[in-house]
Motif scaffolding. Structure first.
Motif, PDB file in Angstrom:
ATOM      1  N   ALA A  83      -0.614   2.104  -3.924  1.00 36.56           N
ATOM      2  CA  ALA A  83      -0.205   1.521  -2.642  1.00 36.56           C
ATOM      3  C   ALA A  83       1.224   0.996  -2.711  1.00 36.56           C
ATOM      4  O   ALA A  83       2.006   1.163  -1.761  1.00 36.56           O
ATOM      5  CB  ALA A  83      -1.161   0.395  -2.249  1.00 36.56           C
ATOM      6  N   GLU A  84       1.571   0.371  -3.830  1.00 41.31           N
ATOM      7  CA  GLU A  84       2.932  -0.131  -4.006  1.00 41.31           C
ATOM      8  C   GLU A  84       3.941   1.016  -4.011  1.00 41.31           C
ATOM      9  O   GLU A  84       5.014   0.918  -3.402  1.00 41.31           O
ATOM     10  CB  GLU A  84       3.043  -0.920  -5.312  1.00 41.31           C
ATOM     11  N   THR A  87       4.294   2.404  -0.432  1.00 42.25           N
ATOM     12  CA  THR A  87       4.985   1.437   0.429  1.00 42.25           C
ATOM     13  C   THR A  87       6.477   1.408   0.121  1.00 42.25           C
ATOM     14  O   THR A  87       7.318   1.368   1.033  1.00 42.25           O
ATOM     15  CB  THR A  87       4.384   0.035   0.250  1.00 42.25           C
ATOM     16  N   GLU A  88       6.819   1.424  -1.168  1.00 41.73           N
ATOM     17  CA  GLU A  88       8.228   1.450  -1.558  1.00 41.73           C
ATOM     18  C   GLU A  88       8.909   2.726  -1.076  1.00 41.73           C
ATOM     19  O   GLU A  88      10.062   2.702  -0.617  1.00 41.73           O
ATOM     20  CB  GLU A  88       8.355   1.331  -3.078  1.00 41.73           C
ATOM     21  N   LEU A  90       8.095   4.461   1.547  1.00 49.54           N
ATOM     22  CA  LEU A  90       8.272   4.332   2.994  1.00 49.54           C
ATOM     23  C   LEU A  90       9.437   3.411   3.325  1.00 49.54           C
ATOM     24  O   LEU A  90      10.248   3.698   4.216  1.00 49.54           O
ATOM     25  CB  LEU A  90       6.980   3.800   3.618  1.00 49.54           C
ATOM     26  N   ASP A  91       9.552   2.305   2.599  1.00 51.15           N
ATOM     27  CA  ASP A  91      10.630   1.338   2.844  1.00 51.15           C
ATOM     28  C   ASP A  91      12.010   1.932   2.557  1.00 51.15           C
ATOM     29  O   ASP A  91      13.012   1.493   3.136  1.00 51.15           O
ATOM     30  CB  ASP A  91      10.428   0.087   1.983  1.00 51.15           C
ATOM     31  N   GLY A 103       3.253   2.540   8.432  1.00 48.16           N
ATOM     32  CA  GLY A 103       3.254   1.278   7.686  1.00 48.16           C
ATOM     33  C   GLY A 103       1.961   0.511   7.871  1.00 48.16           C
ATOM     34  O   GLY A 103       1.365   0.038   6.900  1.00 48.16           O
ATOM     35  N   GLU A 104       1.509   0.420   9.121  1.00 44.40           N
ATOM     36  CA  GLU A 104       0.259  -0.287   9.398  1.00 44.40           C
ATOM     37  C   GLU A 104      -0.938   0.424   8.766  1.00 44.40           C
ATOM     38  O   GLU A 104      -1.844  -0.210   8.222  1.00 44.40           O
ATOM     39  CB  GLU A 104       0.046  -0.406  10.912  1.00 44.40           C
ATOM     40  N   LEU A 106      -0.908   2.286   6.082  1.00 39.66           N
ATOM     41  CA  LEU A 106      -0.857   2.060   4.645  1.00 39.66           C
ATOM     42  C   LEU A 106      -1.408   0.696   4.276  1.00 39.66           C
ATOM     43  O   LEU A 106      -2.153   0.543   3.305  1.00 39.66           O
ATOM     44  CB  LEU A 106       0.586   2.186   4.137  1.00 39.66           C
ATOM     45  N   GLN A 107      -1.021  -0.334   5.032  1.00 37.26           N
ATOM     46  CA  GLN A 107      -1.502  -1.681   4.758  1.00 37.26           C
ATOM     47  C   GLN A 107      -3.012  -1.772   4.922  1.00 37.26           C
ATOM     48  O   GLN A 107      -3.705  -2.397   4.098  1.00 37.26           O
ATOM     49  CB  GLN A 107      -0.806  -2.680   5.687  1.00 37.26           C
ATOM     50  N   ALA A 110      -4.655  -0.019   1.955  1.00 34.89           N
ATOM     51  CA  ALA A 110      -4.536  -0.778   0.709  1.00 34.89           C
ATOM     52  C   ALA A 110      -5.478  -1.983   0.703  1.00 34.89           C
ATOM     53  O   ALA A 110      -6.125  -2.275  -0.312  1.00 34.89           O
ATOM     54  CB  ALA A 110      -3.094  -1.237   0.522  1.00 34.89           C
TER      55      ALA A 110
END
Length: 289
Positions: A83-84, A87-88, A90-91, A103-104, A106-107, A110
Motif C-alpha cells: 500500500a505504501e 501510494t508513493e 500515485l503521489d 487515491g480514495e 487505495l486508502q 489499505a
C-alpha cells in the motif's frame, strides 16, 4: 566453541527475539511485526542450513511451524508495504495524470486489508498452535538434537554449510536469468531472493567462527536480497494494480492511472533485470567463504 555451540547461540537469540517481540506485536508497536517475522525466518533458515549439525527429524517439523508463523506475520506486513509503494507511486504523478478517485480507493483498500490482517494475527498469537510452538522451541533449546558434526571443527563445518547455500543461490540466479522475461523469470528471481536470505542468515551464524569472509558474504547477500526485493515488490505491485483496476473499471471509473503506474512498475523490474547480471558477477566475486 564447537559448531553446535555457534548454531545454538544463533537459534537461542532468535527464539528470545520472538518471545520479546510478542507483546510489541500485540500492541502494534512500529516494526514489531516485521522484526518478529525476520526472527522467525532466521530461525527456520538456520535449522535448514545446518542439518549436519542438528537432527532434521526434530528440526523439520519445527520448520513447518515456523514457516506457518512467518506466513501469518507476513499477511499484514506485505499488504502494508504494498500500500505504501502504490501510494508513493500515485503521489509522484502530476495531478493531471491522475484520473478517477484512485487515491480514495487505495486508502479504502489499505484500511480494509489492515483491519482483516490485524484480527487474524491476534487470533494466531492466542492460538494453541502458536503456544505449542513456543513450548517446542523452549524444549529444543534446553535439549538440542545435536549430530556428530556438532563436535567438529567450527570453521570447516560451518563454512561447508554456508557454501552449500551459496551454491543454491548461484544456481537459481543463473537459471532465472536464462529464462525470457515473464512469469518463470519472476518466480525464479523470487526463489533466488529467498535463498539469498537463507545464505545471509547462515553466514551470520558462522561469522563468530569464520570472521571476515563470513561478514563479507553477509554484506553481499544483503545487497543481492535488496536488488531482488525491488524486483519482487514490482511484481506484487503490478498484481495489485491489475486487481484494483478491474474493480475501478467495473465501477465505471477510469483505469488510466492504474495502467500508467503498472507501466512504471514494469519498467522498474526491467531495470533490475538489466542490472542483475553485472551486480551478480560483482557479488559472486566477493562471496568467498
Amino acid at each position: 566453541m564447537t559448531p553446535g555451540d555457534h548454531v545454538l547461540a544463533y537459534v537461542r537469540a532468535q527464539r528470545d527475539a520472538i518471545l520479546a517481540l510478542d507483546p510489541a506485536v500485540r500492541q502494534e508497536t512500529e516494526d514489531a511485526v516485521h522484526d518478529m517475522r525476520v526472527a522467525t525466518r532466521r530461525l527456520r533458515s538456520t535449522l535448514r542450513s545446518f542439518r549436519k549439525v542438528l537432527d532434521r527429524g526434530v528440526t523439520d517439523p519445527i520448520g513447518v511451524e515456523l514457516k506457518w508463523l512467518a506466513g501469518e506475520l507476513g499477511v499484514g506486513r506485505d499488504q502494508e508495504v504494498l500500500a505504501e509503494r502504490l501510494t508513493e507511486g500515485l503521489d509522484d504523478l502530476p495531478h493531471t495524470l491522475v484520473s478517477g478517485p484512485m487515491g480514495e480507493r487505495l486508502q479504502t483498500w489499505a484500511k480494509a486489508q489492515h483491519r482483516g490482517s490485524r484480527r487474524r494475527l491476534l487470533g494466531v498469537l492466542d492460538s494453541g498452535r502458536y503456544l505449542t510452538l513456543l513450548d517446542t522451541l523452549d524444549a529444543f533449546v534446553a535439549d538440542p538434537p545435536l549430530r556428530t558434526a556438532a563436535e567438529g571443527k567450527p570453521a570447516k563445518v560451518l563454512a561447508k554449510a554456508v557454501r552449500k547455500d551459496l551454491g543454491k543461490v548461484s544456481d537459481l540466479v543463473e537459471q532465472a536469468l536464462g529464462e525470457p522475461p515473464g512469469h518463470e523469470r519472476d518466480e525464479g528471481l523470487h526463489e533466488a531472493r529467498k535463498k539469498a536470505k537463507r545464505t545471509r542468515y547462515a553466514a551470520e551464524t558462522a561469522t563468530p567462527a569464520i570472521g571476515g569472509p563470513a561478514k563479507a558474504l553477509v554484506k553481499s547477500m544483503k545487497s543481492l536480497q535488496s536488488l531482488l526485493g525491488e524486483h519482487q515488490d514490482s511484481v506484487m505491485a503490478r498484481q495489485a494494480l491489475r486487481e484494483l483496476s478491474a474493480v475501478a473499471h467495473a465501477a465505471g471509473e477510469s483505469a488510466f492511472t492504474y495502467g500508467l503506474l503498472y507501466g512504471r512498475e514494469e519498467r522498474r523490474a526491467e531495470l533490475v533485470e538489466k542490472e542483475l547480471p553485472t551486480a551478480w558477477d560483482r557479488i559472486r566475486g566477493a562471496a568467498e567463504v
